[in-house]
Write a protein that holds these residues in place. Sequence first.
Motif, PDB file in Angstrom:
ATOM      1  N   CYS A   1     -29.057 -23.706  46.835  1.00 33.99           N
ATOM      2  CA  CYS A   1     -30.063 -23.043  45.991  1.00 33.99           C
ATOM      3  C   CYS A   1     -29.500 -22.719  44.613  1.00 33.99           C
ATOM      4  CB  CYS A   1     -30.567 -21.776  46.663  1.00 33.99           C
ATOM      5  SG  CYS A   1     -31.587 -22.091  48.106  1.00 33.99           S
ATOM      6  N   ARG A   2     -28.268 -22.266  44.570  1.00 36.32           N
ATOM      7  CA  ARG A   2     -27.654 -21.926  43.279  1.00 36.32           C
ATOM      8  C   ARG A   2     -27.477 -23.157  42.397  1.00 36.32           C
ATOM      9  NH1 ARG A   2     -22.608 -17.889  44.662  1.00 36.32           N
ATOM     10  NH2 ARG A   2     -23.791 -16.212  45.628  1.00 36.32           N
ATOM     11  N   LEU A   3     -27.111 -24.292  43.000  1.00 39.79           N
ATOM     12  CA  LEU A   3     -26.880 -25.509  42.224  1.00 39.79           C
ATOM     13  C   LEU A   3     -28.175 -26.165  41.778  1.00 39.79           C
ATOM     14  CD1 LEU A   3     -23.923 -26.973  44.265  1.00 39.79           C
ATOM     15  CD2 LEU A   3     -23.836 -26.106  41.924  1.00 39.79           C
ATOM     16  N   ASN A   4     -29.244 -25.945  42.524  1.00 38.47           N
ATOM     17  CA  ASN A   4     -30.576 -26.444  42.163  1.00 38.47           C
ATOM     18  C   ASN A   4     -30.588 -27.955  41.951  1.00 38.47           C
ATOM     19  OD1 ASN A   4     -33.314 -26.140  41.713  1.00 38.47           O
ATOM     20  ND2 ASN A   4     -33.052 -25.825  39.510  1.00 38.47           N
TER      21      ASN A   4
ATOM     22  N   GLU B   1     -20.191 -24.002  45.320  1.00 41.75           N
ATOM     23  CA  GLU B   1     -20.822 -23.979  44.000  1.00 41.75           C
ATOM     24  C   GLU B   1     -19.852 -24.429  42.913  1.00 41.75           C
ATOM     25  OE1 GLU B   1     -23.311 -21.003  41.049  1.00 41.75           O
ATOM     26  OE2 GLU B   1     -22.285 -20.170  42.775  1.00 41.75           O
ATOM     27  N   VAL B   2     -18.595 -24.014  42.990  1.00 41.40           N
ATOM     28  CA  VAL B   2     -17.589 -24.431  42.004  1.00 41.40           C
ATOM     29  C   VAL B   2     -17.432 -25.949  42.032  1.00 41.40           C
ATOM     30  CG1 VAL B   2     -15.107 -24.422  41.513  1.00 41.40           C
ATOM     31  CG2 VAL B   2     -16.316 -22.272  41.861  1.00 41.40           C
ATOM     32  N   HIS B   3     -17.320 -26.531  43.208  1.00 40.74           N
ATOM     33  CA  HIS B   3     -17.203 -27.990  43.302  1.00 40.74           C
ATOM     34  C   HIS B   3     -18.435 -28.674  42.734  1.00 40.74           C
ATOM     35  CE1 HIS B   3     -13.470 -28.685  45.471  1.00 40.74           C
ATOM     36  NE2 HIS B   3     -13.711 -27.555  46.118  1.00 40.74           N
ATOM     37  N   GLY B   4     -19.593 -28.107  42.993  1.00 41.31           N
ATOM     38  CA  GLY B   4     -20.824 -28.695  42.487  1.00 41.31           C
ATOM     39  C   GLY B   4     -20.967 -28.609  40.978  1.00 41.31           C
ATOM     40  N   ARG B   5     -20.354 -27.614  40.372  1.00 38.85           N
ATOM     41  CA  ARG B   5     -20.444 -27.468  38.919  1.00 38.85           C
ATOM     42  C   ARG B   5     -19.342 -28.250  38.202  1.00 38.85           C
ATOM     43  NH1 ARG B   5     -24.736 -24.705  38.125  1.00 38.85           N
ATOM     44  NH2 ARG B   5     -25.245 -22.879  39.371  1.00 38.85           N
ATOM     45  N   VAL B   6     -18.183 -28.403  38.834  1.00 38.35           N
ATOM     46  CA  VAL B   6     -17.073 -29.132  38.217  1.00 38.35           C
ATOM     47  C   VAL B   6     -17.339 -30.637  38.259  1.00 38.35           C
ATOM     48  CG1 VAL B   6     -14.626 -29.716  38.473  1.00 38.35           C
ATOM     49  CG2 VAL B   6     -15.368 -27.344  38.673  1.00 38.35           C
ATOM     50  N   ILE B   7     -17.808 -31.119  39.397  1.00 39.82           N
ATOM     51  CA  ILE B   7     -18.125 -32.545  39.559  1.00 39.82           C
ATOM     52  C   ILE B   7     -19.634 -32.677  39.436  1.00 39.82           C
ATOM     53  CG2 ILE B   7     -18.017 -34.518  41.116  1.00 39.82           C
ATOM     54  CD1 ILE B   7     -15.642 -33.048  42.480  1.00 39.82           C
ATOM     55  N   PRO B   8     -20.127 -33.403  38.451  1.00 39.34           N
ATOM     56  CA  PRO B   8     -21.583 -33.480  38.250  1.00 39.34           C
ATOM     57  C   PRO B   8     -22.278 -34.361  39.291  1.00 39.34           C
ATOM     58  CG  PRO B   8     -20.469 -34.870  36.664  1.00 39.34           C
ATOM     59  CD  PRO B   8     -19.397 -34.162  37.436  1.00 39.34           C
ATOM     60  N   TRP B   9     -22.438 -33.830  40.484  1.00 39.20           N
ATOM     61  CA  TRP B   9     -23.113 -34.564  41.549  1.00 39.20           C
ATOM     62  C   TRP B   9     -24.595 -34.719  41.260  1.00 39.20           C
ATOM     63  CZ3 TRP B   9     -20.592 -30.816  45.482  1.00 39.20           C
ATOM     64  CH2 TRP B   9     -19.293 -31.228  45.752  1.00 39.20           C
TER      65      TRP B   9
END
Length: 69
Positions: free
Chosen positions: A50-53, A21-29
Amino acid sequence: MLHDGMNYILPSREALCDLVEVHGRVIPWDALVLVSSCDKSIPAHLMAACRLNIPALHIPEGATGSAPA
């Protein structure tokens, strides 16, 4: 089973989920491709998706996969 290491399964799954989740929020994939190689990481990857949606593709493989011999 029936040993002290079993007490660490849920916290380790939560830690793995948090890392993804941290990687998904830091890098705007725009989307995720998650490859799990352990039965403990499959729920963690699904929870993170699910958390990153965002759109995600989950591929459960590795030692527990059904690859031809």
